[in-house]
Write a protein that holds these residues in place. Structure first.
Motif, PDB file in Angstrom:
ATOM      1  N   ALA A   1      -1.151 -18.182  -8.764  1.00 33.23           N
ATOM      2  CA  ALA A   1       0.019 -17.891  -7.939  1.00 33.23           C
ATOM      3  C   ALA A   1      -0.376 -17.358  -6.564  1.00 33.23           C
ATOM      4  N   TYR A   2      -1.303 -16.426  -6.550  1.00 36.43           N
ATOM      5  CA  TYR A   2      -1.738 -15.838  -5.278  1.00 36.43           C
ATOM      6  C   TYR A   2      -2.890 -16.611  -4.663  1.00 36.43           C
ATOM      7  N   ARG A   3      -3.306 -17.690  -5.325  1.00 32.63           N
ATOM      8  CA  ARG A   3      -4.412 -18.526  -4.831  1.00 32.63           C
ATOM      9  C   ARG A   3      -5.676 -17.710  -4.597  1.00 32.63           C
TER      10      ARG A   3
ATOM     11  N   ASN B   1       1.965  -5.844  -2.788  1.00 34.13           N
ATOM     12  CA  ASN B   1       3.025  -6.813  -3.039  1.00 34.13           C
ATOM     13  C   ASN B   1       3.683  -6.575  -4.393  1.00 34.13           C
TER      14      ASN B   1
ATOM     15  N   LEU C   1      12.738   0.425   1.992  1.00 39.40           N
ATOM     16  CA  LEU C   1      12.427   1.233   0.808  1.00 39.40           C
ATOM     17  C   LEU C   1      13.640   2.063   0.375  1.00 39.40           C
TER      18      LEU C   1
ATOM     19  N   ILE D   1       9.419  -1.706  -6.785  1.00 39.60           N
ATOM     20  CA  ILE D   1      10.379  -0.890  -6.037  1.00 39.60           C
ATOM     21  C   ILE D   1      11.699  -1.638  -5.871  1.00 39.60           C
TER      22      ILE D   1
ATOM     23  N   PRO E   1       2.346 -11.509 -15.055  1.00 32.47           N
ATOM     24  CA  PRO E   1       1.657 -12.791 -15.214  1.00 32.47           C
ATOM     25  C   PRO E   1       0.226 -12.528 -15.682  1.00 32.47           C
TER      26      PRO E   1
ATOM     27  N   PHE F   1       1.151 -15.636   0.931  1.00 29.81           N
ATOM     28  CA  PHE F   1       0.981 -14.271   1.392  1.00 29.81           C
ATOM     29  C   PHE F   1       1.340 -14.108   2.842  1.00 29.81           C
TER      30      PHE F   1
ATOM     31  N   GLU G   1      10.678  -0.797   7.754  1.00 18.24           N
ATOM     32  CA  GLU G   1       9.987  -0.674   6.469  1.00 18.24           C
ATOM     33  C   GLU G   1      10.588   0.434   5.615  1.00 18.24           C
TER      34      GLU G   1
ATOM     35  N   GLN H   1      -3.680  -6.139  -0.694  1.00 19.92           N
ATOM     36  CA  GLN H   1      -2.409  -6.728  -0.260  1.00 19.92           C
ATOM     37  C   GLN H   1      -1.586  -7.144  -1.473  1.00 19.92           C
ATOM     38  N   ILE H   2      -2.268  -7.706  -2.473  1.00 20.35           N
ATOM     39  CA  ILE H   2      -1.549  -8.137  -3.675  1.00 20.35           C
ATOM     40  C   ILE H   2      -1.044  -6.914  -4.441  1.00 20.35           C
TER      41      ILE H   2
ATOM     42  N   ARG I   1       8.107   4.574  -4.447  1.00 19.06           N
ATOM     43  CA  ARG I   1       8.827   4.641  -3.181  1.00 19.06           C
ATOM     44  C   ARG I   1       8.258   5.746  -2.307  1.00 19.06           C
TER      45      ARG I   1
ATOM     46  N   VAL J   1       3.239   4.297   4.849  1.00 17.87           N
ATOM     47  CA  VAL J   1       3.806   3.654   6.029  1.00 17.87           C
ATOM     48  C   VAL J   1       3.899   4.652   7.188  1.00 17.87           C
TER      49      VAL J   1
ATOM     50  N   GLU K   1       4.654   4.914  -1.039  1.00 19.57           N
ATOM     51  CA  GLU K   1       4.674   3.854  -0.031  1.00 19.57           C
ATOM     52  C   GLU K   1       5.220   4.378   1.292  1.00 19.57           C
TER      53      GLU K   1
ATOM     54  N   MET L   1       4.065 -22.420 -12.541  1.00 13.37           N
ATOM     55  CA  MET L   1       4.446 -21.176 -11.823  1.00 13.37           C
ATOM     56  C   MET L   1       4.480 -21.399 -10.311  1.00 13.37           C
ATOM     57  N   ARG L   2       5.427 -20.746  -9.681  1.00  5.13           N
ATOM     58  CA  ARG L   2       5.582 -20.915  -8.247  1.00  5.13           C
ATOM     59  C   ARG L   2       4.407 -20.299  -7.486  1.00  5.13           C
ATOM     60  N   HIS L   3       4.015 -20.999  -6.418  1.00 11.40           N
ATOM     61  CA  HIS L   3       2.954 -20.433  -5.593  1.00 11.40           C
ATOM     62  C   HIS L   3       3.542 -19.430  -4.617  1.00 11.40           C
ATOM     63  N   ILE L   4       2.978 -18.237  -4.623  1.00 10.43           N
ATOM     64  CA  ILE L   4       3.453 -17.197  -3.717  1.00 10.43           C
ATOM     65  C   ILE L   4       2.612 -17.254  -2.451  1.00 10.43           C
TER      66      ILE L   4
END
Lengths: 134, 134, 134, 134
Positions: free
Chosen positions: B45-47, B20, A105, B26, B37, A6, A101, B16-17, B87, B94, B90, A1-4
């Motif tokens: 992935a998010y370490r 994300n 959206l 959205i 996942p 942050f 932002e 934050q995740i 939407r 914001v 968020e 899996m790809r590393h995302i």
DNA sequence: GTGGTCTAGACCACA
DNA sequence: GTGGTCTAGACCACA
């Protein structure tokens, strides 16, 4: 899996520090004539490479916010409008990011205005001392 | 000298995740019914630690955005209004942060409106397909 | 031979503690505004890990039963209907489990009613102070 | 701070095992004539002291649910009404505990009936094959 | 495999 | 001090 990765929002560290120092000036915790920390001190404080700290100070100098005296150090400029100017440019930056932002959206101008008015209505965001006469 | 921690803006990683993942829903890159996942995959992935990833998924489940089936995995809810709701919330978040930042800079409602109008005028922030006829 | 784990009825410890605290509020030994034991104290008292105790308090906070003030502690909410609400939801939970158990034993609605009436007749389960006048 | 002991509901272990075995008979996983595990096997399976397991088997024998053949072991009784009798006594036990719990919450007979009817109404708790004619 | 719970222990911000 | 976050790692039930 790809590393995302942050995104800390992606802003380079040196610009984050620049902004942090501007905030200190706007808030008054750093004033015209104050001596800035040395490159070495600043690098330690922000836990960055001295080169990065040098870049920070260079950028602030380029913007006329601080100035250097050879062999002595960097100092905050004594421009009486400094705080006002910083405030304006920070406000513009914050506003641009806000609109970016909301656009991301999928919102349009009318919806942006509606959101702002709703939020303004909810709390009192009027600056003290600028309200109309009773 | 005190060590200054730089601010990712202070938001905990798990939130934050969460944000994300909401953004992924959205934007449509994650859709109703899609399998998320696994806790372990997401953690890689998010370490982050699997516990932290579990917290993320738990929070999203609590908000009704995803649901879990034991021994199988987490899935995006199939609520047809999910994207619209995300939407909206968020956008509100914001906007609130935006007004808080401007208020912290000492601006009042009139100045906020002016900034927004100036920025709206500058670029085309109109949502495509919602403009009136010429 | 396979090892059979005995069943505390399988409920996770953190939920058992949650229920225990709700019972303390219903019984009046914990009242609106009371300070809860700190995470560390509670962990010691219930002999669990501080993380587990934190989860307990977090769950109670999520349900609006307690609230936290950073650096100060957790406190019981001062909602005047708190006890009544807890009583109702606990009663519903107990009743659901009861019917599930009898259904698992193969009993139907008529038999459930008969059992309840027999047991109600046997002892005096009338709440004191709510009986009709003689 | 005082140490709070958690209550597994306080029932002695040997009685919990007794109930567990009764449940196995009611559910049919243990039938009339089946050989019970030896004291030593049972002790290992339930992770208890052999004395405790001996007490379990003694109690079940006392209730006529199992019987022992010297030098051979314990066997489930071949009474054709065994399952029905166990079902009834378990149902009574469950009902008594249910009413005790609701009484502890401060509810009276009328409220108990209401809760039961509400819960019975919500789901179909009718035993299959006992419904009225169409 | 997958989610769910739990312990152990560290470090942080806030007061 | 108090709550809040995070890592590391174990063990469980369910499928």
């Amino acid at each position: 899996m790809r590393h995302i990765r942050f995104d800390d929002d992606g802003t380079p560290i040196y610009l984050q520090i620049v902004r942090n120092i501007k905030a200190a000036i706007i808030s008054g915790s750093l004033r015209g004539g104050d001596k800035m920390p040395s490159v070495r001190e600043g690098a330690e404080a922000y836990r960055v490479n001295p080169n990065t700290m040098h870049r920070v100070l260079g950028e602030l100098e380029r913007e006329g916010i601080i100035f250097s005296t050879r062999g002595v150090g960097f100092f905050v400029a004594e421009d009486p409008h400094l705080v006002a100017h910083l405030r304006e440019s920070e406000a513009a930056r914050v506003t641009d990011r806000f609109l970016a932002e909301l656009t991301a959206l999928g919102l349009g101008a009318a919806e942006v205005r509606e959101l702002v008015e709703t939020s303004l209505g909810g709390a009192n965001h009027e600056h003290p001392g600028r309200r109309g006469r009773p």
